[in-house]
Design an enzyme around this catalytic site. Structure first.
Site, PDB file in Angstrom:
ATOM      1  N   CYS A   2      13.530  13.496   2.852  1.00 37.47           N
ATOM      2  CA  CYS A   2      14.971  13.291   2.882  1.00 37.47           C
ATOM      3  C   CYS A   2      15.484  13.504   4.306  1.00 37.47           C
ATOM      4  O   CYS A   2      14.813  14.119   5.126  1.00 37.47           O
ATOM      5  CB  CYS A   2      15.653  14.276   1.950  1.00 37.47           C
ATOM      6  SG  CYS A   2      14.944  14.281   0.299  1.00 37.47           S
ATOM      7  N   ARG A  35      14.731   7.894   6.261  1.00 38.87           N
ATOM      8  CA  ARG A  35      13.892   8.918   5.629  1.00 38.87           C
ATOM      9  C   ARG A  35      13.967   8.867   4.106  1.00 38.87           C
ATOM     10  O   ARG A  35      13.120   9.439   3.420  1.00 38.87           O
ATOM     11  CB  ARG A  35      14.307  10.304   6.116  1.00 38.87           C
ATOM     12  CG  ARG A  35      14.136  10.498   7.594  1.00 38.87           C
ATOM     13  CD  ARG A  35      14.578  11.875   7.987  1.00 38.87           C
ATOM     14  NE  ARG A  35      13.693  12.896   7.474  1.00 38.87           N
ATOM     15  CZ  ARG A  35      12.635  13.371   8.117  1.00 38.87           C
ATOM     16  NH1 ARG A  35      12.351  12.928   9.316  1.00 38.87           N
ATOM     17  NH2 ARG A  35      11.871  14.289   7.580  1.00 38.87           N
ATOM     18  N   TRP A  83      15.248  10.983  -0.801  1.00 41.91           N
ATOM     19  CA  TRP A  83      14.105  10.267  -1.373  1.00 41.91           C
ATOM     20  C   TRP A  83      13.690  11.111  -2.573  1.00 41.91           C
ATOM     21  O   TRP A  83      13.233  12.240  -2.425  1.00 41.91           O
ATOM     22  CB  TRP A  83      12.971  10.164  -0.367  1.00 41.91           C
ATOM     23  CG  TRP A  83      11.834   9.325  -0.842  1.00 41.91           C
ATOM     24  CD1 TRP A  83      11.754   7.970  -0.836  1.00 41.91           C
ATOM     25  CD2 TRP A  83      10.595   9.784  -1.399  1.00 41.91           C
ATOM     26  NE1 TRP A  83      10.552   7.560  -1.358  1.00 41.91           N
ATOM     27  CE2 TRP A  83       9.820   8.643  -1.712  1.00 41.91           C
ATOM     28  CE3 TRP A  83      10.063  11.047  -1.676  1.00 41.91           C
ATOM     29  CZ2 TRP A  83       8.544   8.736  -2.279  1.00 41.91           C
ATOM     30  CZ3 TRP A  83       8.796  11.135  -2.237  1.00 41.91           C
ATOM     31  CH2 TRP A  83       8.062   9.988  -2.531  1.00 41.91           C
ATOM     32  N   ASN A 109      15.311  19.310   1.643  1.00 31.90           N
ATOM     33  CA  ASN A 109      14.220  18.348   1.788  1.00 31.90           C
ATOM     34  C   ASN A 109      12.940  19.081   1.424  1.00 31.90           C
ATOM     35  O   ASN A 109      12.731  20.204   1.878  1.00 31.90           O
ATOM     36  CB  ASN A 109      14.152  17.863   3.240  1.00 31.90           C
ATOM     37  CG  ASN A 109      12.930  16.991   3.487  1.00 31.90           C
ATOM     38  OD1 ASN A 109      12.438  16.318   2.582  1.00 31.90           O
ATOM     39  ND2 ASN A 109      12.431  17.000   4.716  1.00 31.90           N
ATOM     40  N   GLY A 110      12.094  18.476   0.603  1.00 30.78           N
ATOM     41  CA  GLY A 110      10.821  19.105   0.251  1.00 30.78           C
ATOM     42  C   GLY A 110      10.701  19.324  -1.245  1.00 30.78           C
ATOM     43  O   GLY A 110      11.402  18.686  -2.039  1.00 30.78           O
ATOM     44  N   GLU A 499      -4.182  -3.858   7.442  1.00 35.42           N
ATOM     45  CA  GLU A 499      -2.812  -3.620   7.923  1.00 35.42           C
ATOM     46  C   GLU A 499      -1.921  -4.828   7.590  1.00 35.42           C
ATOM     47  O   GLU A 499      -0.774  -4.663   7.166  1.00 35.42           O
ATOM     48  CB  GLU A 499      -2.843  -3.334   9.435  1.00 35.42           C
ATOM     49  CG  GLU A 499      -1.500  -3.268  10.128  1.00 35.42           C
ATOM     50  CD  GLU A 499      -0.552  -2.189   9.614  1.00 35.42           C
ATOM     51  OE1 GLU A 499      -0.948  -1.380   8.752  1.00 35.42           O
ATOM     52  OE2 GLU A 499       0.611  -2.196  10.040  1.00 35.42           O
ATOM     53  N   LYS A 503       1.449  -4.552   5.201  1.00 34.17           N
ATOM     54  CA  LYS A 503       2.793  -4.997   5.620  1.00 34.17           C
ATOM     55  C   LYS A 503       3.403  -5.881   4.530  1.00 34.17           C
ATOM     56  O   LYS A 503       4.565  -5.759   4.204  1.00 34.17           O
ATOM     57  CB  LYS A 503       2.758  -5.773   6.946  1.00 34.17           C
ATOM     58  CG  LYS A 503       2.494  -4.970   8.190  1.00 34.17           C
ATOM     59  CD  LYS A 503       3.626  -4.060   8.640  1.00 34.17           C
ATOM     60  CE  LYS A 503       3.556  -2.690   8.053  1.00 34.17           C
ATOM     61  NZ  LYS A 503       2.777  -1.685   8.673  1.00 34.17           N
ATOM     62  N   GLU A 506       4.295  -3.779   1.290  1.00 34.93           N
ATOM     63  CA  GLU A 506       5.457  -2.891   1.347  1.00 34.93           C
ATOM     64  C   GLU A 506       6.765  -3.633   1.599  1.00 34.93           C
ATOM     65  O   GLU A 506       7.819  -3.183   1.166  1.00 34.93           O
ATOM     66  CB  GLU A 506       5.253  -1.727   2.319  1.00 34.93           C
ATOM     67  CG  GLU A 506       5.008  -2.061   3.746  1.00 34.93           C
ATOM     68  CD  GLU A 506       4.735  -0.820   4.619  1.00 34.93           C
ATOM     69  OE1 GLU A 506       5.056   0.305   4.244  1.00 34.93           O
ATOM     70  OE2 GLU A 506       4.183  -1.012   5.719  1.00 34.93           O
ATOM     71  N   HIS A 522     -19.634  -9.953  -2.502  1.00 33.55           N
ATOM     72  CA  HIS A 522     -20.044  -8.888  -3.417  1.00 33.55           C
ATOM     73  C   HIS A 522     -19.015  -8.661  -4.527  1.00 33.55           C
ATOM     74  O   HIS A 522     -19.094  -7.660  -5.230  1.00 33.55           O
ATOM     75  CB  HIS A 522     -20.276  -7.590  -2.632  1.00 33.55           C
ATOM     76  CG  HIS A 522     -21.363  -7.721  -1.611  1.00 33.55           C
ATOM     77  ND1 HIS A 522     -22.698  -7.773  -1.956  1.00 33.55           N
ATOM     78  CD2 HIS A 522     -21.320  -7.859  -0.269  1.00 33.55           C
ATOM     79  CE1 HIS A 522     -23.430  -7.920  -0.853  1.00 33.55           C
ATOM     80  NE2 HIS A 522     -22.613  -7.981   0.188  1.00 33.55           N
ATOM     81  N   LYS A 625      10.383   6.677   5.352  1.00 31.90           N
ATOM     82  CA  LYS A 625       9.719   6.604   6.642  1.00 31.90           C
ATOM     83  C   LYS A 625       8.792   7.790   6.863  1.00 31.90           C
ATOM     84  O   LYS A 625       7.700   7.660   7.387  1.00 31.90           O
ATOM     85  CB  LYS A 625      10.788   6.558   7.738  1.00 31.90           C
ATOM     86  CG  LYS A 625      10.233   6.428   9.149  1.00 31.90           C
ATOM     87  CD  LYS A 625       9.596   5.081   9.353  1.00 31.90           C
ATOM     88  CE  LYS A 625       9.006   4.910  10.728  1.00 31.90           C
ATOM     89  NZ  LYS A 625       8.072   3.772  10.755  1.00 31.90           N
TER      90      LYS A 625
HETATM   91  O1  M6R Z   1       4.336   9.065  10.185  1.00 38.60           O
HETATM   92  P1  M6R Z   1       2.922   8.691   9.844  1.00 38.60           P
HETATM   93  O2  M6R Z   1       2.292   7.817  10.849  1.00 38.60           O
HETATM   94  O3  M6R Z   1       2.071   9.912   9.565  1.00 38.60           O
HETATM   95  O4  M6R Z   1       3.026   7.892   8.489  1.00 38.60           O
HETATM   96  C1  M6R Z   1       1.873   7.477   7.818  1.00 38.60           C
HETATM   97  C2  M6R Z   1       2.211   6.450   6.751  1.00 38.60           C
HETATM   98  O5  M6R Z   1       3.079   6.997   5.809  1.00 38.60           O
HETATM   99  C3  M6R Z   1       2.847   5.185   7.349  1.00 38.60           C
HETATM  100  O6  M6R Z   1       2.036   4.605   8.315  1.00 38.60           O
HETATM  101  C4  M6R Z   1       3.118   4.162   6.240  1.00 38.60           C
HETATM  102  O7  M6R Z   1       1.923   3.689   5.713  1.00 38.60           O
HETATM  103  C5  M6R Z   1       3.996   3.026   6.754  1.00 38.60           C
HETATM  104  N1  M6R Z   1       5.026   2.726   5.800  1.00 38.60           N
HETATM  105  C6  M6R Z   1       3.242   1.768   6.988  1.00 38.60           C
HETATM  106  O8  M6R Z   1       4.045   0.720   7.405  1.00 38.60           O
END
Ligand code: M6R
Length: 630
Positions: A2, A35, A83, A109-110, A499, A503, A506, A522, A625
């Site tokens: 959060c 966040r 969040w 937060n937490g 990767e 992308k 998400e 395989h 984030k």
């Molecule tokens: O802040 P961080 O790099 O530790 O975050 C790791 C992942 O949560 C972050 O890379 C996440 O997978 C992204 N949404 C990818 O786009």
């Protein structure tokens, strides 16, 4: 996960500042909304009472609510963007939560791990609850201690003392911010395993989950340590531990520019951040080597003698950062001849890993707050490993708790989907690999210099790709109705494929998978049917081994089964044309550096496809984030 903001300023007229709590807190929430955006809320202290508003959904819903039902003017306020963990994203579960008959407001937060037991205890004392959250339990506990244990006596520490006593009872990870109607000029905050930074102003002070919460007002920040409580007024910042012993924070200067946290004319932060990438890589390289190619990593506070004796590297990270680690593994093993494992942070400590004082643990995290990675780093330290953090956020927890840090200088990354941080992480990990090779004598200085020279050319090559982005954007729009997209790669192209798939998942919420091209036969090849779009990351034909030929064969295998192939290849690679529906060329570069280029078209594709579907690319559903829960 959060976002949290707190503010105290002087009452109008006392000093020459015109900020009002509501404006400062809302601006901070706007910057911290990345966040979490399940709900937002705000509380101010005005005329001896707490006034709060909260609303499920994005911050804009709260702003709408405030227009219809304004808050009174105030100089003390707290704000939260959520969040959801405990309890769905409803108005009722939104923060702030109130207690002490509505005189105390708290945001969090937490996760409070012992909330159920505390709730039972408070229920037995006659306290009632209206939400499903663990936060309301923390608010109730704090209110109960303030009123029943301390008698509401502000001469003896008041809210600060109550916070200390409450934190002694709480288990889990938390940042808490509280205000009380009887102490209108004070915000009290606490942190354990969850981020919190203080912003120092003139006649005003700030709190934020990170510095973006107050970057419009001050660049002077104070890092809080673990298990600390801070009490801010307009003129003072006092820090203690959970037992009231005075403590100190570390002041630092924030070098982010507020403008760089804005969209810079692009429709989304993600698009801006994709276009920031030439600069992100250039900044990460800047000042780290001399003209002879000798690397001087000033932040490397580990004794070079110890680094000479490490016999294993473990890279710990999650999501995109883990893919950066997987790319780096190829280079580090090649350059340093040290066995390198890459492990998802959340899996690491549960498998009894073999770690000792000769192990170097390299964590990679954009935010520096990812709880899974933080916990894994702590575990590695307990086992005696040396720890280095590759991180983009100054003063965040993971670099603070590591033996050394190599900051990526990508600038603030706001969009939830990571782009520029990924390229900067690979760059920083490569610098680390070259540094170790230099230290251990695995490479000649001239070889290191050559790699650095090639890295130095990367920003211009990324720019070249960006200058021709329209074709890949058009393809994204054209494929807006795709149900599933596969990505294939070999060697360093394999993590790039994963990767690319991440992308798309998400941002566009469609099925996407990245496979090692050699693995296809395989099993995954069974997924291929007529019209299935498959991206293939093709290595340079100039490579020393037969990788290129192998990948071209893999393209033929999927094509023969009806796949529609979209190929990312090196300029001049004519061989792929015959097997591809679409070819996107990237400038020639050595194989190990190719991910710094081949990732870019995949980012642009995902952005364009998701935008064509009308989705919010900066704040995709269900995500946040900074993932500060395990
Ligand atoms: O802040 P961080 O790099 O530790 O975050 C790791 C992942 O949560 C972050 O890379 C996440 O997978 C992204 N949404 C990818 O786009």
């Amino acid at each position: 996960m959060c976002g949290i903001v707190g503010y105290v300023g002087h009452s109008t007229g006392q000093v020459n500042i015109e900020h009002k709590a509501l404006d400062v807190v809302l601006e901070g929430l706007r910057r911290l909304e990345y966040r979490g955006y399940d709900s937002a809320g705000i509380a101010v202290v005005a005329d001896g009472a707490i006034e709060s508003r909260k609303k499920s959904g994005k911050l804009s819903n709260l702003i709408g609510e405030l227009e219809g039902n304004p808050l009174p003017e105030s100089m003390t306020g707290i704000g939260h963007t959520r969040w959801a963990t405990h309890g769905g994203p409803t108005d009722q579960n939104a923060h702030p939560h109130l207690s002490d008959g509505g005189k105390l407001a708290l945001i969090h937060n937490g996760i409070i791990e012992n909330f159920a037991e505390l709730k039972l205890e408070l229920l037995n004392e006659g306290v009632t609850f209206i939400s499903e959250t663990d936060t309301e339990v923390a608010a109730a506990l704090l209110g109960h201690i303030y009123r029943n244990q301390l008698g509401g006596d502000n001469s003896n520490g008041g809210l600060t003392k109550a916070m200390q006593l409450a934190c002694q009872r709480l288990e889990g990870a938390f940042t808490l911010l509280a205000v009380h109607a009887d102490q209108p000029d004070v915000v009290v905050a606490a942190r354990r395993n969850s981020p919190l930074v203080v912003g120092l102003g003139e006649g005003e002070n700030f709190l934020g989950s990170d510095v973006s919460g107050f970057i419009d007002y001050t660049r002077r920040a104070v890092e809080l340590g673990q298990d600390q409580i801070v009490t801010i007024t307009a003129d003072s910042v006092e820090i203690t531990d959970f037992f009231g012993a005075p403590a100190e924070g570390k002041e630092y200067h924030v070098d982010w520019d507020p403008a760089s946290a804005e969209k810079g004319g692009y429709p989304s932060f993600m698009e801006k951040e994709i276009h920031d990438q030439p600069d992100a890589v250039a900044q990460t390289l800047l000042g780290r080597s001399d003209l002879e190619g000798k690397l001087t990593l000033d932040e490397m506070r580990i004794d070079p003698e110890l680094l000479k004796h490490i016999n294993k590297i473990i890279v710990l990270a999650c999501g995109t950062s883990a893919y950066a680690g997987q790319v780096a593994k190829y280079a580090i093993e090649r350059w340093c001849r040290i066995a390198t494992e890459v492990e998802l942070s959340h899996e690491f400590r549960y498998r009894d890993p073999i770690v000792d004082e000769n192990t170097l643990v390299v964590s990679i995290s954009q935010s520096g707050e990812t709880m899974d990675t933080l916990m894994a780093v702590r575990y590695a330290k307990e086992q005696g490993a040396k720890t280095i953090s590759i991180c983009n956020t100054n003063g965040s927890t993971i670099p603070r708790e590591s033996d050394a840090v190599l900051y990526t200088h990508a600038g603030p990354e706001i969009a939830v989907a990571s782009t520029k941080a990924f390229l900067a992480q690979i760059t920083a990990a490569y610098l680390l690999g070259l540094y170790l090779a230099q230290l251990r004598g695995n490479m000649f200085q001239g070889e290191i210099k050559d790699v650095l020279a090639d890295l130095g050319k990367i920003p211009a090559k990324i720019q070249e790709i960006l200058d021709h982005e329209d074709r890949i954007k058009d393809l994204g729009v054209e494929m807006a109705n795709a149900k599933s997209v596969l990505f294939l790669g070999r060697h360093v192209g394999f993590p790039v494929a994963m990767e690319g798939a991440l992308k798309l998942k998400e941002l566009a919420y469609i099925h996407a998978e990245g496979f090692a091209a050699g693995e296809l036969k395989h099993g995954p090849i069974a997924l291929i049917e007529e019209g299935q779009p498959v991206f293939v990351i093709v290595p340079s034909p100039r490579g020393r081994d037969s990788l290129h030929a192998k990948v071209v064969s893999n393209i033929q295998e999927v094509r023969a089964r009806g796949a529609k192939t979209i190929v990312i290849a090196e300029e001049g690679d004519e061989a792929v044309k015959a097997y591809a529906e679409h070819v996107f060329y990237i400038p020639p570069t050595p194989t190990l550096l190719a991910p710094l280029l081949s990732t870019v078209p995949l980012q642009i594709f995902a952005l364009a496809l998701a935008s064509a579907k009308g989705y919010d690319v900066d704040q995709p559903r269900n995500l946040a984030k900074s993932v500060t829960v395990e």
